[in-house]
Write a protein that holds these residues in place. Structure first.
Motif, PDB file in Angstrom:
ATOM      1  N   GLU A 290      -3.050  -8.924  -0.063  1.00 28.91           N
ATOM      2  CA  GLU A 290      -2.996  -9.515   1.278  1.00 28.91           C
ATOM      3  C   GLU A 290      -3.071  -8.415   2.349  1.00 28.91           C
ATOM      4  N   LEU A 291      -2.311  -7.338   2.137  1.00 33.91           N
ATOM      5  CA  LEU A 291      -2.308  -6.239   3.118  1.00 33.91           C
ATOM      6  C   LEU A 291      -3.641  -5.490   3.093  1.00 33.91           C
ATOM      7  N   ALA A 292      -4.202  -5.328   1.892  1.00 34.51           N
ATOM      8  CA  ALA A 292      -5.469  -4.586   1.765  1.00 34.51           C
ATOM      9  C   ALA A 292      -6.603  -5.306   2.487  1.00 34.51           C
ATOM     10  N   ALA A 293      -6.474  -6.632   2.606  1.00 32.36           N
ATOM     11  CA  ALA A 293      -7.541  -7.415   3.243  1.00 32.36           C
ATOM     12  C   ALA A 293      -7.470  -7.360   4.770  1.00 32.36           C
ATOM     13  N   VAL A 294      -6.379  -6.822   5.313  1.00 28.94           N
ATOM     14  CA  VAL A 294      -6.244  -6.748   6.774  1.00 28.94           C
ATOM     15  C   VAL A 294      -7.240  -5.726   7.314  1.00 28.94           C
ATOM     16  N   ASP A 295      -7.940  -6.133   8.351  1.00 25.76           N
ATOM     17  CA  ASP A 295      -8.980  -5.284   8.942  1.00 25.76           C
ATOM     18  C   ASP A 295      -8.400  -3.942   9.391  1.00 25.76           C
ATOM     19  N   GLY A 296      -8.971  -2.838   8.901  1.00 24.83           N
ATOM     20  CA  GLY A 296      -8.506  -1.511   9.314  1.00 24.83           C
ATOM     21  C   GLY A 296      -7.657  -0.804   8.273  1.00 24.83           C
ATOM     22  N   VAL A 297      -7.132  -1.542   7.285  1.00 23.59           N
ATOM     23  CA  VAL A 297      -6.258  -0.925   6.273  1.00 23.59           C
ATOM     24  C   VAL A 297      -7.105  -0.241   5.195  1.00 23.59           C
ATOM     25  N   ASP A 298      -6.744   1.010   4.868  1.00 24.16           N
ATOM     26  CA  ASP A 298      -7.517   1.786   3.900  1.00 24.16           C
ATOM     27  C   ASP A 298      -6.824   1.958   2.555  1.00 24.16           C
ATOM     28  N   LEU A 299      -5.485   1.905   2.580  1.00 27.12           N
ATOM     29  CA  LEU A 299      -4.751   2.235   1.357  1.00 27.12           C
ATOM     30  C   LEU A 299      -3.440   1.445   1.315  1.00 27.12           C
ATOM     31  N   VAL A 300      -3.149   0.858   0.155  1.00 23.46           N
ATOM     32  CA  VAL A 300      -1.880   0.140  -0.035  1.00 23.46           C
ATOM     33  C   VAL A 300      -1.219   0.701  -1.284  1.00 23.46           C
ATOM     34  N   LEU A 301       0.003   1.197  -1.128  1.00 25.30           N
ATOM     35  CA  LEU A 301       0.706   1.808  -2.262  1.00 25.30           C
ATOM     36  C   LEU A 301       1.959   1.025  -2.616  1.00 25.30           C
TER      37      LEU A 301
ATOM     38  N   ASN B 106     -12.311   2.982   4.591  1.00 23.37           N
ATOM     39  CA  ASN B 106     -12.832   2.152   3.498  1.00 23.37           C
ATOM     40  C   ASN B 106     -13.182   0.766   4.035  1.00 23.37           C
ATOM     41  N   ASP B 107     -14.187   0.132   3.391  1.00 26.91           N
ATOM     42  CA  ASP B 107     -14.538  -1.234   3.805  1.00 26.91           C
ATOM     43  C   ASP B 107     -13.401  -2.187   3.463  1.00 26.91           C
ATOM     44  N   MET B 108     -12.747  -1.877   2.355  1.00 31.86           N
ATOM     45  CA  MET B 108     -11.654  -2.747   1.913  1.00 31.86           C
ATOM     46  C   MET B 108     -10.525  -1.815   1.478  1.00 31.86           C
ATOM     47  N   GLY B 109      -9.290  -2.165   1.806  1.00 25.29           N
ATOM     48  CA  GLY B 109      -8.173  -1.299   1.436  1.00 25.29           C
ATOM     49  C   GLY B 109      -8.074  -1.095  -0.062  1.00 25.29           C
ATOM     50  N   GLN B 110      -7.868   0.139  -0.485  1.00 28.31           N
ATOM     51  CA  GLN B 110      -7.651   0.429  -1.911  1.00 28.31           C
ATOM     52  C   GLN B 110      -6.207   0.131  -2.259  1.00 28.31           C
ATOM     53  N   VAL B 111      -5.993  -0.514  -3.398  1.00 26.93           N
ATOM     54  CA  VAL B 111      -4.625  -0.856  -3.800  1.00 26.93           C
ATOM     55  C   VAL B 111      -4.220  -0.025  -5.012  1.00 26.93           C
ATOM     56  N   HIS B 112      -3.083   0.632  -4.900  1.00 30.94           N
ATOM     57  CA  HIS B 112      -2.486   1.293  -6.064  1.00 30.94           C
ATOM     58  C   HIS B 112      -1.073   0.747  -6.176  1.00 30.94           C
TER      59      HIS B 112
ATOM     60  N   LYS C 201     -10.980   5.297  14.155  1.00 35.19           N
ATOM     61  CA  LYS C 201     -11.435   6.020  12.961  1.00 35.19           C
ATOM     62  C   LYS C 201     -10.252   6.496  12.107  1.00 35.19           C
ATOM     63  N   ALA C 202      -9.051   6.158  12.545  1.00 35.67           N
ATOM     64  CA  ALA C 202      -7.855   6.621  11.826  1.00 35.67           C
ATOM     65  C   ALA C 202      -7.756   5.955  10.453  1.00 35.67           C
ATOM     66  N   PHE C 203      -7.127   6.673   9.534  1.00 36.31           N
ATOM     67  CA  PHE C 203      -6.875   6.194   8.177  1.00 36.31           C
ATOM     68  C   PHE C 203      -5.518   5.474   8.198  1.00 36.31           C
ATOM     69  N   VAL C 204      -5.485   4.231   7.723  1.00 28.45           N
ATOM     70  CA  VAL C 204      -4.244   3.445   7.777  1.00 28.45           C
ATOM     71  C   VAL C 204      -3.738   3.155   6.360  1.00 28.45           C
ATOM     72  N   ALA C 205      -2.480   3.536   6.111  1.00 26.86           N
ATOM     73  CA  ALA C 205      -1.883   3.300   4.795  1.00 26.86           C
ATOM     74  C   ALA C 205      -0.653   2.417   4.930  1.00 26.86           C
ATOM     75  N   ALA C 206      -0.491   1.481   3.978  1.00 26.62           N
ATOM     76  CA  ALA C 206       0.694   0.614   3.947  1.00 26.62           C
ATOM     77  C   ALA C 206       1.502   0.930   2.696  1.00 26.62           C
ATOM     78  N   VAL C 207       2.809   1.116   2.887  1.00 26.13           N
ATOM     79  CA  VAL C 207       3.707   1.335   1.749  1.00 26.13           C
ATOM     80  C   VAL C 207       4.896   0.386   1.907  1.00 26.13           C
ATOM     81  N   GLY C 208       5.824   0.403   0.958  1.00 26.01           N
ATOM     82  CA  GLY C 208       7.064  -0.366   1.130  1.00 26.01           C
ATOM     83  C   GLY C 208       7.084  -1.697   0.404  1.00 26.01           C
ATOM     84  N   CYS C 209       8.089  -2.497   0.705  1.00 25.64           N
ATOM     85  CA  CYS C 209       8.375  -3.709  -0.071  1.00 25.64           C
ATOM     86  C   CYS C 209       7.245  -4.739  -0.016  1.00 25.64           C
ATOM     87  N   TYR C 210       6.720  -4.982   1.175  1.00 25.60           N
ATOM     88  CA  TYR C 210       5.657  -5.985   1.302  1.00 25.60           C
ATOM     89  C   TYR C 210       4.390  -5.505   0.601  1.00 25.60           C
TER      90      TYR C 210
END
Length: 443
Positions: free
Chosen positions: A89-100, A118-124, A73-82
């Protein structure tokens, strides 16, 4: 009382990423979060990604999977160069909620008011042209040394590199801010600061990519050398064309800067360097090494090199091999070329087969072992200062001398994060240097 939310971090890639993760973590702590280890159960997992590592997407998926295993149930966020280069691509990974993206990662705490999955990672993300402001950062509390970011982005157009696309234009921290951060670090009892950035020799370009240099890299080095309370300063990686004689001479007689340079070469063939659009030829590199050896014979010199670049023939590779073999350097970081989307090199003809790339990589790694061994042997019997790390590894504690010789001695918790005068005695079977204390004198 409501329990404090827990946040955990995972960092891929370079020292710069470590410094930025650390800064983002402090922002979370200011907002009332508890930082926990990535191996623990957390409410939020933040993954700081890298675009340079091979199979970045595969690695990322595995880390998300680990986080989800701990707490689905954890919230997963991706940041950084990729996250900047391939956000969808990162937002589509199962479990990812936020991409900055690049401009948003330091505002992450603004985005996580609602921790529901989220069902699909939000991208900002942003157009990379918008990444024209500077956010200072440094890592602390993670290890014996701190990584202090002084510069970000790059204006170079090397044909194999995505960093300008991931981090934007070259821009620097204000000198007074760097000094303030360095002072804060020294007050935490940290003995060594490593200067980091994307292209630190380009230090001085203003916040908005202003081409005028307020200060030079040499100004920065001189000002840091005067900061009270810092025992050691280390320059991480600096382009050969930006490492000036004045800087080398200053380091040689400075109070705190250590005799260790890491200078990217990438190829020992001028033909390949031109195809890579590097800003120097091999002769410049030879000059840098000779200058360092002239004023600091005991210095450690590390080299980055890429094998298997498009158009690199057997002759080109052997040119690189012999050039490095004859050069008085201490170790190599060998990278096997891999194609990156949206780079010039990805469309170049004369692609080197993967088995040839791997073979060349293996040859240079073998050369690196030989070079490091020769460097260590040259240091036997010398008096050095060692800074011990914080980990007990199978009954031993390790540390590094000022000129980056790895030293080991039986574990003693009292040695953690302390500096000692030592004599380097012999190399053990695993290739570490053994030592004896000199008068047990604590620096």
């Amino acid at each position: 009382m409501e329990h404090k939310k827990k946040v955990a971090f995972y960092t891929l890639g370079c020292k710069l990423n470590f410094s930025e993760t650390s800064t983002i973590a402090r922002d979370f702590q200011k907002e009332g979060f508890d930082r926990v280890d990535f191996e623990e159960i957390a409410d939020i997992y933040v993954i700081n990604t890298c675009s340079v590592t091979e199979n970045a997407d595969k690695q990322f998926k595995q880390i998300v999977k680990k986080a989800m295993k701990r707490n689905d149930k954890a919230f997963v966020a991706a940041v950084g160069c990729y996250a900047q280069l391939k956000p969808e691509e990162l937002a589509a990974v199962d479990g990812v909620d936020l991409v900055l993206g690049a401009t948003e990662k330091f505002k992450i705490t603004d985005y996580i008011n609602d921790l529901s999955k989220n069902d699909m990672g939000q991208v900002h993300s942003c157009e990379i042209e918008e990444a024209d402001f500077y956010v200072g950062s440094y890592s602390i509390g993670d290890r014996t040394r701190a990584f202090l970011k002084v510069q970000d982005g790059c204006d170079y157009k090397c044909t194999y590199c995505t960093i300008p696309l991931a981090r934007g234009i070259s821009r620097s921290d204000a000198l007074e801010n760097v000094l303030k951060n360095a002072t804060e670090i020294s007050q935490q009892g940290i003995k060594e600061i490593v200067l980091t950035g994307v292209n630190i020799g380009d230090y001085g370009k203003g916040e908005f990519g202003n081409k005028k240099h307020e200060h030079t890299f040499l100004d920065l080095v001189k000002a840091l050398d005067a900061v009270h309370g810092i025992e050691r300063l280390r320059i991480s990686s600096i382009e050969p064309n930006l490492l000036k004689n004045e800087t080398i001479e200053f380091v040689a007689q400075s109070r705190t800067f250590v005799p260790h340079f890491h200078i990217p070469l990438q190829s020992g063939s001028n033909d390949v360097l031109k195809r890579m659009k590097r800003r120097y030829l091999r002769e410049v590199y030879t000059d840098r090494v000779q200058k360092i050896r002239e004023v600091m014979p005991h210095a450690c010199i590390g080299v980055d090199v890429i094998v298997g670049f498009p158009g690199e023939t057997d002759e080109h590779f052997l040119e690189t091999y012999h050039f490095l073999n004859d050069l008085d350097i201490s170790y190599l970081h060998v990278f096997t070329y891999s194609e990156r989307d949206n780079t010039e090199a990805a469309d170049m003809p004369e692609v080197v087969p993967m088995n040839v790339r791997n073979k060349r990589s293996k040859m240079l790694r073998g050369l690196s072992v030989k070079k490091r061994r020769a460097f260590y042997e040259s240091q036997m019997g010398t008096l050095r200062t060692v800074l011990f790390e914080g980990e007990n590894k199978e009954g031993y504690i390790y540390g590094f001398t000022e000129n980056y010789v790895k030293v080991k001695t039986p574990w003693d918790p009292a040695l953690v994060n302390t500096l000692h005068n030592i004599k380097l005695t012999h190399i053990d079977e695993e290739g570490s240097m053994r030592m004896e204390f000199v008068n047990n004198y604590v620096v």
